[in-house]
Write a protein that holds these residues in place. Structure first.
Motif, PDB file in Angstrom:
ATOM      1  N   UNK A  40       0.817  -1.206   0.000  1.00 36.70           N
ATOM      2  CA  UNK A  40       0.000   0.000   0.000  1.00 36.70           C
ATOM      3  C   UNK A  40       0.851   1.255   0.000  1.00 36.70           C
ATOM      4  N   UNK A  41       1.882   1.271   0.849  1.00 34.02           N
ATOM      5  CA  UNK A  41       2.813   2.403   0.841  1.00 34.02           C
ATOM      6  C   UNK A  41       3.483   2.539  -0.527  1.00 34.02           C
ATOM      7  N   UNK A  42       3.889   1.391  -1.084  1.00 36.26           N
ATOM      8  CA  UNK A  42       4.644   1.448  -2.327  1.00 36.26           C
ATOM      9  C   UNK A  42       3.786   1.926  -3.498  1.00 36.26           C
ATOM     10  N   UNK A  43       2.474   1.711  -3.400  1.00 34.08           N
ATOM     11  CA  UNK A  43       1.581   2.274  -4.416  1.00 34.08           C
ATOM     12  C   UNK A  43       1.637   3.803  -4.383  1.00 34.08           C
ATOM     13  N   UNK A  44       1.730   4.363  -3.165  1.00 35.00           N
ATOM     14  CA  UNK A  44       1.859   5.814  -3.037  1.00 35.00           C
ATOM     15  C   UNK A  44       3.200   6.277  -3.609  1.00 35.00           C
ATOM     16  N   UNK A  45       4.255   5.518  -3.311  1.00 31.89           N
ATOM     17  CA  UNK A  45       5.583   5.876  -3.833  1.00 31.89           C
ATOM     18  C   UNK A  45       5.585   5.807  -5.352  1.00 31.89           C
ATOM     19  N   UNK A  46       5.011   4.739  -5.909  1.00 30.02           N
ATOM     20  CA  UNK A  46       4.962   4.607  -7.372  1.00 30.02           C
ATOM     21  C   UNK A  46       4.201   5.773  -8.004  1.00 30.02           C
ATOM     22  N   UNK A  47       3.088   6.136  -7.377  1.00 24.94           N
ATOM     23  CA  UNK A  47       2.288   7.252  -7.904  1.00 24.94           C
ATOM     24  C   UNK A  47       3.115   8.540  -7.879  1.00 24.94           C
ATOM     25  N   UNK A  48       3.831   8.771  -6.786  1.00 20.51           N
ATOM     26  CA  UNK A  48       4.649   9.970  -6.685  1.00 20.51           C
ATOM     27  C   UNK A  48       5.776   9.967  -7.708  1.00 20.51           C
ATOM     28  N   UNK A  49       6.439   8.823  -7.865  1.00 20.19           N
ATOM     29  CA  UNK A  49       7.517   8.739  -8.847  1.00 20.19           C
ATOM     30  C   UNK A  49       7.030   9.042 -10.253  1.00 20.19           C
ATOM     31  N   UNK A  50       5.783   8.663 -10.541  1.00 22.01           N
ATOM     32  CA  UNK A  50       5.243   8.874 -11.889  1.00 22.01           C
ATOM     33  C   UNK A  50       4.802  10.311 -12.128  1.00 22.01           C
ATOM     34  N   UNK A  51       4.568  11.076 -11.054  1.00 20.89           N
ATOM     35  CA  UNK A  51       3.997  12.416 -11.201  1.00 20.89           C
ATOM     36  C   UNK A  51       4.951  13.542 -10.811  1.00 20.89           C
ATOM     37  N   UNK A 198      -3.142  14.276  -2.345  1.00 20.29           N
ATOM     38  CA  UNK A 198      -3.733  13.205  -3.147  1.00 20.29           C
ATOM     39  C   UNK A 198      -4.083  12.013  -2.258  1.00 20.29           C
ATOM     40  N   UNK A 199      -5.333  11.537  -2.396  1.00 19.84           N
ATOM     41  CA  UNK A 199      -5.768  10.320  -1.708  1.00 19.84           C
ATOM     42  C   UNK A 199      -5.823   9.202  -2.732  1.00 19.84           C
ATOM     43  N   UNK A 200      -5.120   8.105  -2.434  1.00 16.03           N
ATOM     44  CA  UNK A 200      -4.978   6.986  -3.363  1.00 16.03           C
ATOM     45  C   UNK A 200      -5.826   5.816  -2.863  1.00 16.03           C
ATOM     46  N   UNK A 201      -6.602   5.164  -3.746  1.00 12.86           N
ATOM     47  CA  UNK A 201      -7.463   4.063  -3.309  1.00 12.86           C
ATOM     48  C   UNK A 201      -6.734   2.986  -2.513  1.00 12.86           C
ATOM     49  N   UNK A 202      -7.447   2.371  -1.593  1.00 10.99           N
ATOM     50  CA  UNK A 202      -6.903   1.350  -0.700  1.00 10.99           C
ATOM     51  C   UNK A 202      -6.336   0.166  -1.478  1.00 10.99           C
ATOM     52  N   UNK A 203      -5.169  -0.285  -1.080  1.00  4.30           N
ATOM     53  CA  UNK A 203      -4.580  -1.502  -1.622  1.00  4.30           C
ATOM     54  C   UNK A 203      -4.973  -2.687  -0.740  1.00  4.30           C
ATOM     55  N   UNK A 204      -5.349  -3.811  -1.367  1.00  4.00           N
ATOM     56  CA  UNK A 204      -5.878  -4.958  -0.638  1.00  4.00           C
ATOM     57  C   UNK A 204      -5.166  -6.246  -1.043  1.00  4.00           C
ATOM     58  N   UNK A 329     -13.239  13.397  -3.864  1.00  6.16           N
ATOM     59  CA  UNK A 329     -12.385  12.772  -2.854  1.00  6.16           C
ATOM     60  C   UNK A 329     -11.035  12.396  -3.465  1.00  6.16           C
ATOM     61  N   UNK A 330     -11.066  11.873  -4.689  1.00  5.29           N
ATOM     62  CA  UNK A 330      -9.833  11.430  -5.332  1.00  5.29           C
ATOM     63  C   UNK A 330      -9.255  12.471  -6.289  1.00  5.29           C
ATOM     64  N   UNK A 331      -9.708  13.710  -6.162  1.00  5.67           N
ATOM     65  CA  UNK A 331      -9.183  14.814  -6.981  1.00  5.67           C
ATOM     66  C   UNK A 331      -9.341  14.538  -8.467  1.00  5.67           C
ATOM     67  N   UNK A 332     -10.418  13.869  -8.840  1.00  8.82           N
ATOM     68  CA  UNK A 332     -10.666  13.579 -10.249  1.00  8.82           C
ATOM     69  C   UNK A 332     -11.684  14.570 -10.793  1.00  8.82           C
TER      70      UNK A 332
END
Length: 333
Positions: A40-51, A198-204, A329-332
């Motif tokens: 879940x944390x790494x999804x946030x990191x990946x999103x940040x790296x891409x943006x 930015x709020x990123x959807x929950x990773x499960x 909520x998701x800034x879309x």
């Protein structure tokens, strides 16, 4: 390891600020964490790296987020594993040939972040703290009084040091992300602007949809099969809320969720596992007030948060599902 993959580790506010001043005006993404990093944390990191041109990950177990009876001393600390995960994430991202890193890790000390000192007992604390009054007492705040005071304080300090262009938070802690967005707006904080929090959807987990959390590590092998109960209960509640032929009431949501938990509690007892209900609630994502509309009274597309908390043994799990129009909520927008 190639020079381009070297990740600076900055162990103090002073070191970080000196490093920060050496950068040009590139965009900076920020992922604040307490460590024990998971997918879940790494999804946030990946999103940040891409943006962003540069991503900063902070690791700081914040004493002000823990009441005296909570798990500050036992909270998982896995720095070596965390660094491996960050290196892997940066390695997955496209690396340019410049000597400027794509990522940095901020590791402040307690003394750095709380110059006036910090103790867990709020009555004995001294110094400056941040509260978002009228928004920190509901939902999680009702079960964990003053928790969001600790969150708001440390994030304000981290934003002051890092000065990020964008900051990333997970939906699992939905109240935290929305409350911090309001705090940024109220305090006129410019880094980040409210729309850049930015709020990123929950990773499960793929097999049973358990929300990823550092505290999942506390679950024993006997307890782990019961951990998805909260997600199952919230799913049942959301079905009631969205059922076209029903009343879609808050009372129906809570009743459906509690029925799922009750059924699983009986199974847990037979397995020797303690399961304790904390709360299930339906809240407005803007005010956090409890929503009592019935279907015929509901504004079209009005979003709600259906959230809850459940104890499995000594592990407190939280989760939430959304219903309605979630673009804001998701800034879309």
């Amino acid at each position: 390891m190639p020079a381009s993959l070297k990740i600076p580790v900055l162990p103090s506010v002073k070191a970080f600020r000196e490093w920060r001043q050496s950068l040009d005006n590139r965009s900076i993404g920020f992922v604040p964490t307490m460590g024990a990093l998971h997918d879940g944390h790494m999804k946030l990191v990946d999103r940040s790296l891409s943006e962003n041109s540069l991503t900063v990950v902070s690791i700081f177990v914040n004493p002000a987020q823990f009441a005296p009876h909570e798990d500050l001393s036992s909270y998982p600390r896995t720095f070596d594993g965390d660094m491996r995960r960050i290196h892997e994430a940066v390695g997955r991202d496209s690396i340019d040939s410049s000597e400027t890193p794509k990522c940095a890790v901020f590791l402040p000390t307690v003394e750095d972040m709380y110059p006036s000192g910090i103790v867990q007992n709020i009555e004995d604390q001294k110094g400056t703290f941040v509260q978002v009054k009228g928004y920190e007492e509901q939902m999680e705040g009702k079960s964990r009084p003053k928790f969001f005071r600790g969150v708001a304080t440390i994030v304000t300090k981290l934003f002051s040091v890092v000065q990020p262009t964008r900051a990333y938070f997970g939906q699992k802690d939905i109240q935290q992300g929305l409350l911090l967005r309001r705090m940024v707006r109220d305090l006129l904080i410019s880094h980040p602007l409210p729309e850049n929090l930015i709020i990123v959807p929950t990773q499960r987990e793929k097999e049973d949809f358990l929300a990823l959390s550092s505290r999942n590590a506390y679950l024993t092998s006997i307890e782990r099969p019961f951990a998805p109960t909260l997600y199952q209960a919230l799913t049942a509640g959301r079905q009631v809320w969205e059922e076209i032929s029903g009343s879609g009431s808050r009372e129906g949501v809570v009743a459906a969720a509690r029925e799922v938990i009750k059924r699983r509690q009986e199974e847990a007892i037979q397995a020797g596992v303690e399961m304790r209900f904390d709360y299930v609630e339906v809240n407005d994502p803007d005010t956090f007030d409890v929503v009592n509309w019935r279907r015929k009274e509901r504004p079209e597309g009005q979003p709600v948060i259906i959230s809850g908390a459940l104890w499995i043994g000594r592990t407190r799990l939280i989760d939430n599902l959304l219903s309605g129009d979630t673009k804001e909520i998701f800034n879309q927008l």
